[in-house]
Design a protein around this motif. Sequence first.
Motif, PDB file in Angstrom:
ATOM      1  N   LEU A  99      39.117  35.018  25.473  1.00 33.17           N
ATOM      2  CA  LEU A  99      39.224  35.478  26.513  1.00 33.17           C
ATOM      3  C   LEU A  99      39.311  36.982  26.870  1.00 33.17           C
ATOM      4  N   ASP A 100      39.992  37.574  25.758  1.00 31.92           N
ATOM      5  CA  ASP A 100      39.973  38.923  25.697  1.00 31.92           C
ATOM      6  C   ASP A 100      38.686  39.580  25.371  1.00 31.92           C
ATOM      7  N   THR A 101      37.753  39.042  24.619  1.00 33.24           N
ATOM      8  CA  THR A 101      36.415  39.713  24.486  1.00 33.24           C
ATOM      9  C   THR A 101      35.585  39.440  25.730  1.00 33.24           C
ATOM     10  N   LEU A 102      35.577  38.328  26.200  1.00 36.50           N
ATOM     11  CA  LEU A 102      35.004  37.799  27.329  1.00 36.50           C
ATOM     12  C   LEU A 102      35.425  38.672  28.684  1.00 36.50           C
ATOM     13  N   LEU A 103      36.586  38.928  29.045  1.00 35.69           N
ATOM     14  CA  LEU A 103      37.047  39.878  29.964  1.00 35.69           C
ATOM     15  C   LEU A 103      36.439  41.385  29.725  1.00 35.69           C
ATOM     16  N   LEU A 156      45.395  35.677  35.396  1.00 39.77           N
ATOM     17  CA  LEU A 156      46.667  36.173  35.781  1.00 39.77           C
ATOM     18  C   LEU A 156      47.440  36.195  34.264  1.00 39.77           C
ATOM     19  N   ASP A 157      47.867  35.176  33.795  1.00 39.62           N
ATOM     20  CA  ASP A 157      48.837  35.203  32.806  1.00 39.62           C
ATOM     21  C   ASP A 157      48.058  35.825  31.221  1.00 39.62           C
ATOM     22  N   HIS A 158      46.848  35.872  31.399  1.00 40.17           N
ATOM     23  CA  HIS A 158      46.380  36.809  30.162  1.00 40.17           C
ATOM     24  C   HIS A 158      46.362  38.233  30.528  1.00 40.17           C
ATOM     25  N   LEU A 159      46.103  38.880  31.631  1.00 38.76           N
ATOM     26  CA  LEU A 159      46.402  40.333  31.895  1.00 38.76           C
ATOM     27  C   LEU A 159      47.662  40.740  31.968  1.00 38.76           C
ATOM     28  N   LEU A 173      36.406  36.651  39.710  1.00 29.02           N
ATOM     29  CA  LEU A 173      37.752  36.118  39.464  1.00 29.02           C
ATOM     30  C   LEU A 173      38.752  37.068  38.670  1.00 29.02           C
ATOM     31  N   ARG A 174      38.258  37.870  37.974  1.00 31.78           N
ATOM     32  CA  ARG A 174      38.941  39.044  37.194  1.00 31.78           C
ATOM     33  C   ARG A 174      39.405  39.995  38.435  1.00 31.78           C
ATOM     34  N   ALA A 175      38.359  40.398  38.999  1.00 26.68           N
ATOM     35  CA  ALA A 175      38.856  41.378  40.171  1.00 26.68           C
ATOM     36  C   ALA A 175      39.787  40.961  41.142  1.00 26.68           C
ATOM     37  N   HIS A 204      43.980  42.402  41.508  1.00 23.32           N
ATOM     38  CA  HIS A 204      44.482  42.777  42.799  1.00 23.32           C
ATOM     39  C   HIS A 204      45.727  42.060  43.307  1.00 23.32           C
ATOM     40  N   LEU A 205      45.750  40.688  42.723  1.00 24.61           N
ATOM     41  CA  LEU A 205      47.099  40.098  42.800  1.00 24.61           C
ATOM     42  C   LEU A 205      48.069  40.594  41.889  1.00 24.61           C
ATOM     43  N   LEU A 206      47.700  41.085  40.839  1.00 24.26           N
ATOM     44  CA  LEU A 206      48.794  41.941  39.963  1.00 24.26           C
ATOM     45  C   LEU A 206      49.297  43.003  40.708  1.00 24.26           C
ATOM     46  N   THR A 207      48.340  43.638  41.290  1.00 19.86           N
ATOM     47  CA  THR A 207      48.703  45.181  41.731  1.00 19.86           C
ATOM     48  C   THR A 207      49.531  45.014  42.835  1.00 19.86           C
ATOM     49  N   LEU A 208      49.331  43.707  43.451  1.00 22.03           N
ATOM     50  CA  LEU A 208      50.189  43.688  44.825  1.00 22.03           C
ATOM     51  C   LEU A 208      51.493  42.721  44.393  1.00 22.03           C
TER      52      LEU A 208
END
Length: 578
Positions: free
Chosen positions: A325-329, A432-435, A353-355, A359-363
């Motif tokens: 997931l890390d290399t993909l993102l 979300l969990d990975h980031l 979905l990454r974007a 945004h969800l994490l930012t808020l």
Amino acid sequence: MALNRPVYGRTWWGTQWLQALTQIDFDNRLPRGRSYANRGAVRNLKVQDGQILAQVQGSRPHPYQVEISVPGVKPTDGQRLTDALTQDPGLIARLLNRELDPNVLQTAQRLNISIFPASWKNLSMHCSCPDWAVPCKHLAAVIYLLSQEIDGDPFLVFSLRGLDLPRLLKKSGLNIVNASTPRLPTSAEQLFGVADGKEANLKTGSSASARANKPAPASAVHESNVGNLPLLQQLDFSTLSDLREPLWRVLSAKPVFFRGGDFRELAQRVMVRVARLAHEWAQTPAPAADEHLPLPQGRLQLTLDATGQLDISDATLAGQPLSTLDTLLQALADVPLSRLADLPDHLAAVQALRALALHLLTLGAVVPHVFAADAQTTGLRWAPAELDAPVRTLLAQVATALPPDLLQRLNGRKKQPLAAQRQAQLLLSLLLDHLLRASAAARAEKLADDPVVTLFFGRGTARFDGPGEGAVAGSIQAWLALLHLAHQAFVPVLQLEEDAASPGFALSLAVAEEAAPLAKPTALSKVLSSKPWEARRMAVLQTVAMLAEFHPPLNDYVRNLAKRPLLVGAAELPALLF
């Protein structure tokens, strides 16, 4: 989970246990055991009904064997107590959420039923050490550790006396077993709403939610979700609100499962760092467009098994597989905006979905879900905060826009497609969990290595099998319950009317059914007294009890069968609503 200065009796019930024994400790023997408890000398603490067994490491090479027996009360007394409790729906409501109201003890005392020991003679105690004193410092250390078990599970106070309150109440038609001895959902249940390939009756979700999340046949999935990539790339993030403070304010500040102080404050600090990093990642410009630079290629296929392990296949960059997931993102983050249209649909969907995830994490629009990773290990995953209406709306749009076979479930050796809504939930949760964990935002905390902090913000798993930790996982689940009200079958509705006799308002509660959103809500007074609601009454009370944490007068409102509205002054109303 030992800290330098552990605190014992952090809840009302844990304090009562220690105070009761302190009051009969005329020779001041208990304090001698505290230092032993503090340094982790107590091992293998086991509590079974009224029997307490443990090993305590003393000055000799081999630990001392400690045994404490608490005599039970008469079965007739247990029935008398149960009969009295069932007459108070307010007490029952809190019991459903693993909250043992102090009024339960008052009820027992009114019935002359002794719960706490009145003298050391009430306890049968033995230690293999040569000390003649009773309690010796090894026995005293176990008594201190037992207060931590009681902090996590106050029902233990009664089960030590042979009073299994959930079992006794169940005989009277009040099934609260799952509330007092909660079973965490397995990883498969938390992910897919199923266990061993079958529909699961989740303890923390509603039957309606379970039906909605049931994996559908391949034909059904494709019919309901044909994919709409332009919609996915044009999601309106401006509808989202900043939830970094409101979400955490819902939760209590010092939950019993965390011995390092104010966990809510610690979590908020960490989430501020997460939000800052997520904002930076979202704003970091991709490299300038270069027609000759390779783009990620392939028909990306994601497969998730029952343990949460993600397999990534059929995606490459410059001939190298993007298998994590890390290399993909990272590969998708490096794609210039001018070349997004050149990405294959499945890869473009993950990039969009990454974007959204950033945004969800930012808020701070994310909530944790706890589950049983295995018999000894607790796990935690982060997911979108679906109790927020704009988040739910965006998630519904994502569900209709995603390619239908982007994420599949690995069931045994077979790959199974997922329902559109479930696929959207899981994909967003995975990102979300990975980031969040990749941000390593908790490293700056002094208690970064604490198992609870690690569970929430570190590797996402922890073991709570030490002395005094038996109820930690269940306590975390109960603490987070308020964040998952969106998944309840019955949602409380606040009804406010101007009060003719005063300048304030009349507050009453009604109940709306998730499965029938257009139906008129049912007054709580009818729910508590009408026979057709009998089978569903406990689920309603459980949710209402959560609200009472914010507005305690609701406890008396429920005790009075919701017959009279509560008066709310105009000055109180903003605090109540917000």
